[in-house]
Design a protein around this motif. Structure first.
Motif, PDB file in Angstrom:
ATOM      1  N   ARG A 146       0.825  -1.216   0.000  1.00  0.00           N
ATOM      2  CA  ARG A 146       0.000   0.000   0.000  1.00  0.00           C
ATOM      3  C   ARG A 146       0.863   1.271   0.000  1.00  0.00           C
ATOM      4  O   ARG A 146       0.442   2.308  -0.482  1.00  0.00           O
ATOM      5  CB  ARG A 146      -0.942  -0.004   1.205  1.00  0.00           C
ATOM      6  CG  ARG A 146      -2.136  -0.923   1.005  1.00  0.00           C
ATOM      7  CD  ARG A 146      -3.178  -0.669   2.077  1.00  0.00           C
ATOM      8  NE  ARG A 146      -4.357  -1.474   1.837  1.00  0.00           N
ATOM      9  CZ  ARG A 146      -4.495  -2.742   2.194  1.00  0.00           C
ATOM     10  NH1 ARG A 146      -3.512  -3.355   2.799  1.00  0.00           N
ATOM     11  NH2 ARG A 146      -5.608  -3.402   1.940  1.00  0.00           N
ATOM     12  N   HIS A 149       1.289   2.962  -3.210  1.00  0.00           N
ATOM     13  CA  HIS A 149       0.130   3.579  -3.852  1.00  0.00           C
ATOM     14  C   HIS A 149       0.088   5.087  -3.664  1.00  0.00           C
ATOM     15  O   HIS A 149      -0.766   5.750  -4.217  1.00  0.00           O
ATOM     16  CB  HIS A 149      -1.169   2.993  -3.290  1.00  0.00           C
ATOM     17  CG  HIS A 149      -1.356   1.551  -3.640  1.00  0.00           C
ATOM     18  ND1 HIS A 149      -2.577   0.937  -3.583  1.00  0.00           N
ATOM     19  CD2 HIS A 149      -0.482   0.592  -4.045  1.00  0.00           C
ATOM     20  CE1 HIS A 149      -2.454  -0.324  -3.928  1.00  0.00           C
ATOM     21  NE2 HIS A 149      -1.193  -0.554  -4.209  1.00  0.00           N
ATOM     22  N   LYS A 150       0.964   5.626  -2.843  1.00  0.00           N
ATOM     23  CA  LYS A 150       0.919   7.059  -2.557  1.00  0.00           C
ATOM     24  C   LYS A 150       1.301   7.850  -3.795  1.00  0.00           C
ATOM     25  O   LYS A 150       2.359   7.665  -4.368  1.00  0.00           O
ATOM     26  CB  LYS A 150       1.865   7.394  -1.402  1.00  0.00           C
ATOM     27  CG  LYS A 150       1.405   6.791  -0.078  1.00  0.00           C
ATOM     28  CD  LYS A 150       2.393   7.084   1.031  1.00  0.00           C
ATOM     29  CE  LYS A 150       1.938   6.450   2.338  1.00  0.00           C
ATOM     30  NZ  LYS A 150       2.916   6.630   3.414  1.00  0.00           N
ATOM     31  N   ARG A 151       0.417   8.774  -4.187  1.00  0.00           N
ATOM     32  CA  ARG A 151       0.685   9.599  -5.353  1.00  0.00           C
ATOM     33  C   ARG A 151       1.377  10.886  -4.941  1.00  0.00           C
ATOM     34  O   ARG A 151       1.343  11.292  -3.795  1.00  0.00           O
ATOM     35  CB  ARG A 151      -0.632   9.956  -6.068  1.00  0.00           C
ATOM     36  CG  ARG A 151      -1.394   8.742  -6.550  1.00  0.00           C
ATOM     37  CD  ARG A 151      -2.626   9.203  -7.265  1.00  0.00           C
ATOM     38  NE  ARG A 151      -3.398   8.077  -7.745  1.00  0.00           N
ATOM     39  CZ  ARG A 151      -4.532   8.204  -8.419  1.00  0.00           C
ATOM     40  NH1 ARG A 151      -5.015   9.390  -8.665  1.00  0.00           N
ATOM     41  NH2 ARG A 151      -5.186   7.148  -8.835  1.00  0.00           N
ATOM     42  N   LYS A 246       2.631   8.757 -10.157  1.00  0.00           N
ATOM     43  CA  LYS A 246       1.972   7.816  -9.247  1.00  0.00           C
ATOM     44  C   LYS A 246       2.882   7.231  -8.189  1.00  0.00           C
ATOM     45  O   LYS A 246       2.404   6.721  -7.180  1.00  0.00           O
ATOM     46  CB  LYS A 246       1.303   6.701 -10.055  1.00  0.00           C
ATOM     47  CG  LYS A 246       0.145   7.191 -10.904  1.00  0.00           C
ATOM     48  CD  LYS A 246      -0.733   6.031 -11.319  1.00  0.00           C
ATOM     49  CE  LYS A 246      -2.035   6.533 -11.911  1.00  0.00           C
ATOM     50  NZ  LYS A 246      -2.983   5.439 -12.152  1.00  0.00           N
ATOM     51  N   TYR A 250       4.691   2.058  -9.990  1.00  0.00           N
ATOM     52  CA  TYR A 250       3.873   2.241 -11.185  1.00  0.00           C
ATOM     53  C   TYR A 250       4.767   2.625 -12.369  1.00  0.00           C
ATOM     54  O   TYR A 250       5.790   3.267 -12.176  1.00  0.00           O
ATOM     55  CB  TYR A 250       2.836   3.347 -10.947  1.00  0.00           C
ATOM     56  CG  TYR A 250       1.734   2.938 -10.003  1.00  0.00           C
ATOM     57  CD1 TYR A 250       0.630   2.225 -10.462  1.00  0.00           C
ATOM     58  CD2 TYR A 250       1.806   3.264  -8.656  1.00  0.00           C
ATOM     59  CE1 TYR A 250      -0.384   1.853  -9.590  1.00  0.00           C
ATOM     60  CE2 TYR A 250       0.800   2.897  -7.784  1.00  0.00           C
ATOM     61  CZ  TYR A 250      -0.302   2.181  -8.251  1.00  0.00           C
ATOM     62  OH  TYR A 250      -1.296   1.812  -7.392  1.00  0.00           O
ATOM     63  N   THR A 330     -10.649   0.967 -10.787  1.00  0.00           N
ATOM     64  CA  THR A 330      -9.441   1.687 -11.157  1.00  0.00           C
ATOM     65  C   THR A 330      -8.245   0.749 -11.052  1.00  0.00           C
ATOM     66  O   THR A 330      -8.355  -0.349 -10.480  1.00  0.00           O
ATOM     67  CB  THR A 330      -9.206   2.900 -10.228  1.00  0.00           C
ATOM     68  OG1 THR A 330      -8.906   2.401  -8.903  1.00  0.00           O
ATOM     69  CG2 THR A 330     -10.424   3.816 -10.164  1.00  0.00           C
ATOM     70  N   THR A 331      -7.121   1.199 -11.567  1.00  0.00           N
ATOM     71  CA  THR A 331      -5.891   0.414 -11.416  1.00  0.00           C
ATOM     72  C   THR A 331      -5.590   0.173  -9.946  1.00  0.00           C
ATOM     73  O   THR A 331      -5.212  -0.933  -9.538  1.00  0.00           O
ATOM     74  CB  THR A 331      -4.712   1.153 -12.078  1.00  0.00           C
ATOM     75  OG1 THR A 331      -5.035   1.410 -13.456  1.00  0.00           O
ATOM     76  CG2 THR A 331      -3.433   0.330 -11.998  1.00  0.00           C
ATOM     77  N   GLU A 332      -5.823   1.199  -9.120  1.00  0.00           N
ATOM     78  CA  GLU A 332      -5.529   1.089  -7.694  1.00  0.00           C
ATOM     79  C   GLU A 332      -6.449   0.091  -6.989  1.00  0.00           C
ATOM     80  O   GLU A 332      -6.007  -0.670  -6.128  1.00  0.00           O
ATOM     81  CB  GLU A 332      -5.632   2.471  -7.024  1.00  0.00           C
ATOM     82  CG  GLU A 332      -4.506   3.425  -7.379  1.00  0.00           C
ATOM     83  CD  GLU A 332      -4.617   3.998  -8.791  1.00  0.00           C
ATOM     84  OE1 GLU A 332      -5.723   3.917  -9.394  1.00  0.00           O
ATOM     85  OE2 GLU A 332      -3.615   4.514  -9.291  1.00  0.00           O
ATOM     86  N   THR A 333      -7.746   0.082  -7.354  1.00  0.00           N
ATOM     87  CA  THR A 333      -8.665  -0.851  -6.689  1.00  0.00           C
ATOM     88  C   THR A 333      -8.356  -2.298  -7.077  1.00  0.00           C
ATOM     89  O   THR A 333      -8.534  -3.205  -6.267  1.00  0.00           O
ATOM     90  CB  THR A 333     -10.138  -0.525  -7.007  1.00  0.00           C
ATOM     91  OG1 THR A 333     -10.369  -0.620  -8.423  1.00  0.00           O
ATOM     92  CG2 THR A 333     -10.522   0.867  -6.525  1.00  0.00           C
ATOM     93  N   ASP A 336      -5.455  -3.222  -4.983  1.00  0.00           N
ATOM     94  CA  ASP A 336      -5.927  -3.402  -3.609  1.00  0.00           C
ATOM     95  C   ASP A 336      -6.555  -4.779  -3.400  1.00  0.00           C
ATOM     96  O   ASP A 336      -6.432  -5.372  -2.328  1.00  0.00           O
ATOM     97  CB  ASP A 336      -6.935  -2.313  -3.241  1.00  0.00           C
ATOM     98  CG  ASP A 336      -6.251  -1.060  -2.691  1.00  0.00           C
ATOM     99  OD1 ASP A 336      -5.105  -1.180  -2.235  1.00  0.00           O
ATOM    100  OD2 ASP A 336      -6.865   0.017  -2.727  1.00  0.00           O
TER     101      ASP A 336
END
Length: 375
Positions: A146, A149-151, A246, A250, A330-333, A336
């Motif tokens: 996780r 995932h920080k943008r 991103k 990524y 989304t790519t993030e979900t 996740d």
């Protein structure tokens, strides 16, 4: 057209599969299958069927159905297709033969899923795309956490460099990210591209983005963008730009992989490979004369100079926001889903690797038997 051509019965082809985290390898198989006939019917397995034979899916069945339906080579999608390909199902959809890649796919008990149609002489093979699979993509996502995932609020100019064709196939955002070593070729791009130019008077729509792990959110956005005009031009940001926006791991898929996935979509007419993050005059004037610039109704990050990347389009009065009901995917979900259920997917990866080893042994035995019979 000759009398023979007029009377020829259209060749209908059956392809089936999971299409879980649908990628350009799937699309390449569908492209090859469609080239063997006139009408392509694609059966997609349900979540329950896949879980029984392979393990849990990443994408839900309705997401997988939609992804396959959006492929420009597909004429018809059959939901809830059985994992074991049968003559009865092919006959139900009037299909002449079944097409699958040149690798063995087995049921939970090790049985070849296509043995029945092979025995009936109604099986054809296409070439499997190397170095890409759902298992490989899940492996890339399992390397993430996780924290990755920080943008960032804007692009750091020191982190952006141009990408050239030699780097395109092997770039990795960090040494820890597993990215396939597919080497880009002009031939593959041509195979996926329609080569269609806008006609005089066509309204050209431009959108841009990452399009990583190409999914239903992207598809619905592109569908709605195409409805704004006649010709859809899609800008795809290079790997360094995506990484700067991103963060650490990524993109999951490299530029070449993302380009091929977008080109497979029936709503897309052309792509700009390595498009600039900000919409520039060059984008609006030098590729084609752009009439509309569209973006989703989600916030975009400022460019390295702190400016809105769509400011020029807004100043010219050609900027449009698109409401996307599929923006929950989304790519993030997707990532996740993998991270949240890490142990489940790690267990799945182990089972898949064991099963793949058995399939390779069976394939080798089959080839050896065929060679012995030919002597």
């Amino acid at each position: 057209m000759t009398t023979t051509e007029q009377k020829r019965k259209p060749i209908r082809i059956w392809v089936d599969g999971c299409f879980d985290v649908t990628h350009f390898g799937h699309f390449n198989a569908l492209r090859q299958a469609k080239a063997m006939g006139d009408y392509l019917v694609v059966g997609v397995h349900s979540d329950a069927e896949i879980e029984h034979h392979k393990g849990p899916t990443v994408m839900k069945e309705d997401e997988r159905y939609a992804a396959v339906a959006a492929c420009k080579w597909v004429d018809e999608v059959v939901p809830n297709a059985p994992y074991l390909t049968s003559i009865e199902w092919m006959d139900k959809y009037n299909c002449d033969f079944c097409v699958h890649g040149d690798d063995i796919t087995t049921l939970a008990d090790g049985t070849d899923c296509y043995q029945v149609v092979k025995d009936a002489g109604r099986y054809r093979e296409c070439k499997r795309t190397q170095d890409i699979s759902t298992t490989e993509l899940v492996g890339r996502m399992l390397l993430m956490t996780r924290d990755h995932h920080k943008r960032r609020g804007s692009i750091n100019s020191s982190s952006i460099t141009s990408v050239n064709s030699a780097e395109l196939g092997t770039f990795s955002a960090t040494p820890a990210t597993k990215v396939s070593h597919i080497l880009p070729t002009s031939r593959k791009i041509v195979q996926f591209s329609e080569g269609k130019e806008p006609e005089d008077g066509d309204k050209v729509v431009y959108v841009d983005g990452t399009f990583d792990l190409f999914h239903t959110g992207h598809i619905e956005f592109l569908k709605r963008a195409k409805q704004l005009g006649d010709y859809l031009l899609v800008g795809i940001h290079d790997d360094q730009t995506v990484n700067a926006i991103k963060g650490s791991n990524y993109p999951v898929m490299n530029l070449h992989e993302r380009v091929l996935s977008v080109l497979s979509c029936r709503y897309v007419d052309e792509v700009v490979i390595g498009a600039p993050y900000s919409v520039t005059e060059q984008v609006l004037e030098k590729v084609y004369k752009v009439n509309v610039v569209a973006h989703g109704n989600t916030p975009s990050f400022n460019d390295k100079d702190g400016q809105d990347p769509y400011q020029l389009a807004k100043d010219r009065g050609i900027y449009v926001e698109i409401d996307n009901p599929q923006n929950s995917v989304t790519t993030e979900t997707i990532i996740d889903r993998i991270i949240t259920h890490r142990k489940v997917y790690e267990d799945r990866q182990r089972r898949k690797e064991q099963k793949a080893a058995l399939e390779r042994e069976a394939e080798a035995a089959e080839k050896a038997a065929a060679a012995a019979a030919a002597q």
